[in-house]
Design an enzyme around this catalytic site. Structure first.
Site, PDB file in Angstrom:
ATOM      1  N   LYS A 245       0.854  -1.188   0.000  1.00  0.00           N
ATOM      2  CA  LYS A 245       0.000   0.000   0.000  1.00  0.00           C
ATOM      3  C   LYS A 245       0.888   1.236   0.000  1.00  0.00           C
ATOM      4  O   LYS A 245       1.970   1.243   0.614  1.00  0.00           O
ATOM      5  CB  LYS A 245      -0.904   0.033   1.242  1.00  0.00           C
ATOM      6  CG  LYS A 245      -1.742   1.316   1.350  1.00  0.00           C
ATOM      7  CD  LYS A 245      -2.593   1.365   2.608  1.00  0.00           C
ATOM      8  CE  LYS A 245      -3.330   2.700   2.693  1.00  0.00           C
ATOM      9  NZ  LYS A 245      -4.204   2.792   3.884  1.00  0.00           N
TER      10      LYS A 245
ATOM     11  N   GLU B 152      -9.311  11.453  12.537  1.00  0.00           N
ATOM     12  CA  GLU B 152      -8.575  10.240  12.904  1.00  0.00           C
ATOM     13  C   GLU B 152      -7.739  10.412  14.162  1.00  0.00           C
ATOM     14  O   GLU B 152      -6.835  11.257  14.219  1.00  0.00           O
ATOM     15  CB  GLU B 152      -7.676   9.812  11.743  1.00  0.00           C
ATOM     16  CG  GLU B 152      -7.002   8.477  11.973  1.00  0.00           C
ATOM     17  CD  GLU B 152      -6.438   7.879  10.694  1.00  0.00           C
ATOM     18  OE1 GLU B 152      -5.896   6.763  10.758  1.00  0.00           O
ATOM     19  OE2 GLU B 152      -6.539   8.519   9.636  1.00  0.00           O
TER      20      GLU B 152
ATOM     21  N   GLU C  23      -7.237  -2.726   2.301  1.00  0.00           N
ATOM     22  CA  GLU C  23      -6.519  -1.498   2.665  1.00  0.00           C
ATOM     23  C   GLU C  23      -6.638  -1.227   4.165  1.00  0.00           C
ATOM     24  O   GLU C  23      -5.667  -0.867   4.838  1.00  0.00           O
ATOM     25  CB  GLU C  23      -7.078  -0.320   1.863  1.00  0.00           C
ATOM     26  CG  GLU C  23      -6.447   1.008   2.207  1.00  0.00           C
ATOM     27  CD  GLU C  23      -7.086   2.176   1.493  1.00  0.00           C
ATOM     28  OE1 GLU C  23      -6.821   3.327   1.898  1.00  0.00           O
ATOM     29  OE2 GLU C  23      -7.869   1.958   0.546  1.00  0.00           O
TER      30      GLU C  23
ATOM     31  N   GLU D 224     -11.421  10.917  -4.751  1.00  0.00           N
ATOM     32  CA  GLU D 224     -11.360  10.854  -3.283  1.00  0.00           C
ATOM     33  C   GLU D 224     -10.568  12.029  -2.722  1.00  0.00           C
ATOM     34  O   GLU D 224     -10.959  12.624  -1.712  1.00  0.00           O
ATOM     35  CB  GLU D 224     -10.725   9.533  -2.849  1.00  0.00           C
ATOM     36  CG  GLU D 224     -10.666   9.364  -1.341  1.00  0.00           C
ATOM     37  CD  GLU D 224     -10.193   7.992  -0.930  1.00  0.00           C
ATOM     38  OE1 GLU D 224      -9.414   7.901   0.049  1.00  0.00           O
ATOM     39  OE2 GLU D 224     -10.595   7.004  -1.561  1.00  0.00           O
TER      40      GLU D 224
END
Length: 382
Positions: free
Chosen positions: A136, A186, A230, A366
């Site tokens: 990733k 987050e 992911e 995104e």
């Protein structure tokens, strides 16, 4: 060195005065689920993982807090402020304050990363994945604007609070009189006593504003093999790091969905109890950052590819912002959905996680959605 105390901000459990009215340039402010801290001080420090013991030492025997920001690039020093006076209380909501002014109308946003460049970078990343190597990488874009007059940071904070009521809204001083301002969804790490909690997000889809379409997209996201893969990369890394510090680690087997102002995210809350009570929130932040949610995996391989494919240095974007006290308690959030603001310029970034199966067009879309959090707050878009 003798500390010179800044003008005192009285500590209180409920707001007698509005922290946003108290805020001034150079202060540190963060507000979220665990409450609000507005801090002021005169002592600034630089430091990284190797300086953690020194940074903790400045707090010994006192009531001050250390607030700061970590840059994205591992090994680069963070910027810290010893907050000799603080105002603490419940989470801010922005319900009662006056409307926030947008950025100056003359400011024009300029794409530093053209759409074609970003999509080509995603396509190149897709060619680099191997079963034994890169799994990733998070690729970001940037935009900037020249300013005709300074941004009203307190007003921007209020606007972000109103538009993103569940986010961790923050403002942290940077060198050169700049400020990092954002509304992050987050949580990197929170330590309260012996309890440590991390809430990584990875796997996302933009909100459309159409309830039916958003509901369908949410159902697809929670079943998406690509997004679940992911997300699992991030959860596995965070859990592995925290297992080295924690016992009784709770890692839910499946993620849940959370909604922000512009996105739907896969979310997992990972919680445990510290084996060593001397492990502080700052120690845990250094250990966890950067997670695969903002970098990729393996970390070194992903960082090298980011350096190769991104055309603008991230600075403190995708780093962390937070605080720690003398007992080791504290809270650090991932510095996304944010802007670095100076007197005459601002810069914003947005990134997307790239894994096998990613589509360059969708990853670009995104990033466009993620830009909206901070740009709407500034008044560039509505």
């Amino acid at each position: 060195m003798t500390l010179q105390l800044a003008p005192e901000i009285p500590e209180t459990s409920s707001w007698v005065r509005d922290p946003l009215e108290e805020y001034r340039s150079g202060d540190f402010l963060v507000t979220g689920r665990s409450g609000t801290i507005l801090g002021r001080g005169t002592q600034r420090f630089q430091g990284g993982l190797q300086d953690a013991a020194t940074l903790h030492k400045v707090l010994e025997g006192g009531t001050a807090l250390l607030g700061g920001v970590l840059p994205f690039t591992p090994g680069h020093p963070g910027e810290f402020l010893l907050m000799e006076s603080t105002l603490r209380g419940p989470q801010l909501t922005g319900r009662t304050a006056s409307p926030a002014a947008p950025v100056p109308a003359a400011a024009i946003l300029e794409r530093e990363t053209p759409a074609t460049h970003y999509k080509e970078a995603v396509a190149e990343a897709l060619r680099r994945f191997t079963p034994e190597g890169l799994r990733k990488v998070v690729l970001a874009r940037s935009q900037k604007a020249a300013l005709t007059q300074p941004v009203d940071v307190a007003g921007l904070l209020l606007r972000l609070l109103r538009q993103n009521p569940t986010a961790y809204t923050f403002a942290a001083p940077l060198p050169g009189g700049r400020t990092l301002v954002g509304a992050s969804p987050e949580l990197l790490i929170r330590r309260s006593g012996t309890t440590a909690l991390s809430n990584p997000l990875a796997g996302s889809v933009p909100l459309t504003g159409d309830a039916g379409i958003d509901r369908e997209n949410a159902e697809q996201l929670i079943r998406s093999a690509k997004d679940l893969r992911e997300h699992a990369i991030v959860v596995d890394m965070v859990a592995e790091v925290m297992s080295g510090y924690c016992k009784d680690l709770d890692v839910p087997p499946v993620p849940e969905l959370i909604r922000t102002g512009s996105m739907l995210h896969l979310s997992t809350k990972i919680q445990g109890h510290l084996r060593d009570t001397h492990t502080s929130a700052l120690d845990l932040a250094f250990a966890l950052h950067p997670t695969p949610a903002v970098c990729g995996w393996p970390t070194t391989t992903a960082c090298d590819l980011i350096q190769e494919l991104e055309d603008v240095d991230r600075g403190f974007y995708a780093g962390a912002a937070g605080w720690v006290d003398a007992s080791g308690d504290g809270e650090w959030v991932v510095s996304i959905r944010c802007a670095e603001i100076g007197d005459d310029e601002l810069r914003v970034h947005a990134g997307a996680g790239i894994v096998p199966g990613s589509d360059p067009e969708l990853e670009f879309a995104e990033t466009e959605a993620k830009f909206r959090t901070i740009l709407r707050g500034m008044g560039f878009t509505e």
